[in-house]
Design an enzyme around this catalytic site. Structure first.
Site, PDB file in Angstrom:
ATOM      1  N   CYS A   1       0.853  -1.194   0.000  1.00 37.33           N
ATOM      2  CA  CYS A   1       0.000   0.000   0.000  1.00 37.33           C
ATOM      3  C   CYS A   1       0.891   1.247   0.000  1.00 37.33           C
ATOM      4  O   CYS A   1       1.696   1.447   0.913  1.00 37.33           O
ATOM      5  CB  CYS A   1      -0.915  -0.011   1.216  1.00 37.33           C
ATOM      6  SG  CYS A   1      -1.813   1.538   1.434  1.00 37.33           S
TER       7      CYS A   1
ATOM      8  N   CYS B   1       0.539   3.379   3.138  1.00 42.89           N
ATOM      9  CA  CYS B   1       1.225   2.777   4.293  1.00 42.89           C
ATOM     10  C   CYS B   1       2.735   2.997   4.182  1.00 42.89           C
ATOM     11  O   CYS B   1       3.406   3.225   5.196  1.00 42.89           O
ATOM     12  CB  CYS B   1       0.896   1.280   4.391  1.00 42.89           C
ATOM     13  SG  CYS B   1      -0.741   0.941   5.093  1.00 42.89           S
TER      14      CYS B   1
ATOM     15  N   HIS C   1      -4.462   1.008   8.426  1.00 42.40           N
ATOM     16  CA  HIS C   1      -4.865   0.726   7.045  1.00 42.40           C
ATOM     17  C   HIS C   1      -6.340   0.342   7.009  1.00 42.40           C
ATOM     18  O   HIS C   1      -6.729  -0.713   7.494  1.00 42.40           O
ATOM     19  CB  HIS C   1      -4.034  -0.387   6.409  1.00 42.40           C
ATOM     20  CG  HIS C   1      -4.448  -0.649   4.990  1.00 42.40           C
ATOM     21  ND1 HIS C   1      -3.903   0.026   3.921  1.00 42.40           N
ATOM     22  CD2 HIS C   1      -5.393  -1.463   4.472  1.00 42.40           C
ATOM     23  CE1 HIS C   1      -4.491  -0.381   2.807  1.00 42.40           C
ATOM     24  NE2 HIS C   1      -5.399  -1.291   3.120  1.00 42.40           N
TER      25      HIS C   1
ATOM     26  N   THR D   1      -8.113   5.333  -6.630  1.00 43.97           N
ATOM     27  CA  THR D   1      -6.887   4.741  -7.169  1.00 43.97           C
ATOM     28  C   THR D   1      -5.962   4.202  -6.079  1.00 43.97           C
ATOM     29  O   THR D   1      -5.152   3.315  -6.345  1.00 43.97           O
ATOM     30  CB  THR D   1      -6.100   5.749  -8.033  1.00 43.97           C
ATOM     31  OG1 THR D   1      -5.786   6.894  -7.234  1.00 43.97           O
ATOM     32  CG2 THR D   1      -6.920   6.184  -9.238  1.00 43.97           C
TER      33      THR D   1
ATOM     34  N   HIS E   1      -8.672   7.871   2.416  1.00 50.10           N
ATOM     35  CA  HIS E   1      -8.095   9.219   2.411  1.00 50.10           C
ATOM     36  C   HIS E   1      -9.158  10.237   2.080  1.00 50.10           C
ATOM     37  O   HIS E   1     -10.087   9.975   1.328  1.00 50.10           O
ATOM     38  CB  HIS E   1      -6.925   9.331   1.424  1.00 50.10           C
ATOM     39  CG  HIS E   1      -7.247   8.891   0.023  1.00 50.10           C
ATOM     40  ND1 HIS E   1      -7.305   7.578  -0.344  1.00 50.10           N
ATOM     41  CD2 HIS E   1      -7.510   9.610  -1.097  1.00 50.10           C
ATOM     42  CE1 HIS E   1      -7.584   7.492  -1.628  1.00 50.10           C
ATOM     43  NE2 HIS E   1      -7.727   8.713  -2.114  1.00 50.10           N
TER      44      HIS E   1
HETATM   45  P1  AMP Z   1      -7.959   8.732  -5.268  1.00 49.86           P
HETATM   46  O1  AMP Z   1      -7.935   8.793  -6.764  1.00 49.86           O
HETATM   47  O2  AMP Z   1      -9.152   9.389  -4.646  1.00 49.86           O
HETATM   48  O3  AMP Z   1      -7.727   7.312  -4.762  1.00 49.86           O
HETATM   49  O4  AMP Z   1      -6.759   9.636  -4.791  1.00 49.86           O
HETATM   50  C1  AMP Z   1      -5.440   9.202  -4.726  1.00 49.86           C
HETATM   51  C2  AMP Z   1      -4.604  10.431  -4.722  1.00 49.86           C
HETATM   52  O5  AMP Z   1      -3.309  10.097  -4.285  1.00 49.86           O
HETATM   53  C3  AMP Z   1      -4.438  11.090  -6.101  1.00 49.86           C
HETATM   54  O6  AMP Z   1      -4.935  12.423  -6.053  1.00 49.86           O
HETATM   55  C4  AMP Z   1      -2.914  11.044  -6.342  1.00 49.86           C
HETATM   56  O7  AMP Z   1      -2.435  12.187  -6.988  1.00 49.86           O
HETATM   57  C5  AMP Z   1      -2.400  10.926  -4.921  1.00 49.86           C
HETATM   58  N1  AMP Z   1      -1.096  10.297  -4.795  1.00 49.86           N
HETATM   59  C6  AMP Z   1      -0.680   9.113  -5.330  1.00 49.86           C
HETATM   60  N2  AMP Z   1       0.581   8.849  -4.976  1.00 49.86           N
HETATM   61  C7  AMP Z   1       0.991   9.891  -4.189  1.00 49.86           C
HETATM   62  C8  AMP Z   1       2.207  10.201  -3.513  1.00 49.86           C
HETATM   63  N3  AMP Z   1       3.276   9.393  -3.553  1.00 49.86           N
HETATM   64  N4  AMP Z   1       2.270  11.361  -2.820  1.00 49.86           N
HETATM   65  C9  AMP Z   1       1.210  12.184  -2.761  1.00 49.86           C
HETATM   66  N5  AMP Z   1       0.028  11.934  -3.362  1.00 49.86           N
HETATM   67  C10 AMP Z   1      -0.079  10.816  -4.082  1.00 49.86           C
HETATM   68 ZN    ZN Z   2      -2.391   1.365   3.606  1.00 49.81          ZN
END
Ligand code: AMP
Ligand code: ZN
Length: 113
Positions: A4, A7, A46, A94, A99
């Site tokens: 994850c 995580c 988680h 995604t 979150h």
């Molecule tokens: P969701 O599409 O609602 O699951 O949001 C996931 C979010 O995580 C997206 O807006 C991505 O840009 C963000 N994201 C993915 N990897 C990272 C990372 N390493 N650091 C900061 N944000 C991230």
């Molecule tokens: Zn996690």
């Protein structure tokens, strides 16, 4: 949850721009911001998504929203902000670690997204 990404961010294995951290949660800037201010607030536990919230773990949601109000104030989002949690495929989730997106810093479009 070794595979994850959030995580791994909590564990410090992947870098992030931290905005707030305590024993229960972490807030950091989204790597692909959709607004001038785009912060993700996550529990350190988680939990895959809002679909996994039960009476046993729902206290973390209230806790995160208390922090969200504080973070929004600290970020100067006095003119308003939006909180979004995508849950599952139809919502475009995604990262499968619960979150909340905090979006603000300019007037936001009114869409279903
Ligand atoms: P969701 O599409 O609602 O699951 O949001 C996931 C979010 O995580 C997206 O807006 C991505 O840009 C963000 N994201 C993915 N990897 C990272 C990372 N390493 N650091 C900061 N944000 C991230
Ligand atoms: Zn996690």
């Amino acid at each position: 949850m070794t595979d994850c990404i959030f995580c791994k961010i909590i564990a410090g294995e992947i870098p992030s721009t931290k905005v707030y951290e305590d024993e229960r949660c972490l807030a950091f800037r989204d790597i692909n911001p959709q607004a001038p201010t785009h912060i993700l607030v996550i529990p350190k536990e988680h939990i895959a998504s809002m679909a996994e919230i039960t009476e046993k773990n729902s206290d973390i949601v209230a806790y995160l929203f208390e922090r969200i109000a504080e973070i929004a104030k600290a970020e100067g989002l006095d003119d308003g902000f939006r909180v979004v949690s995508n849950c599952g495929d139809h919502a475009g989730q995604t990262v499968h670690h619960l979150h909340f997106h905090i979006l603000g810093g300019q007037p936001l479009a009114l869409t279903m997204a």
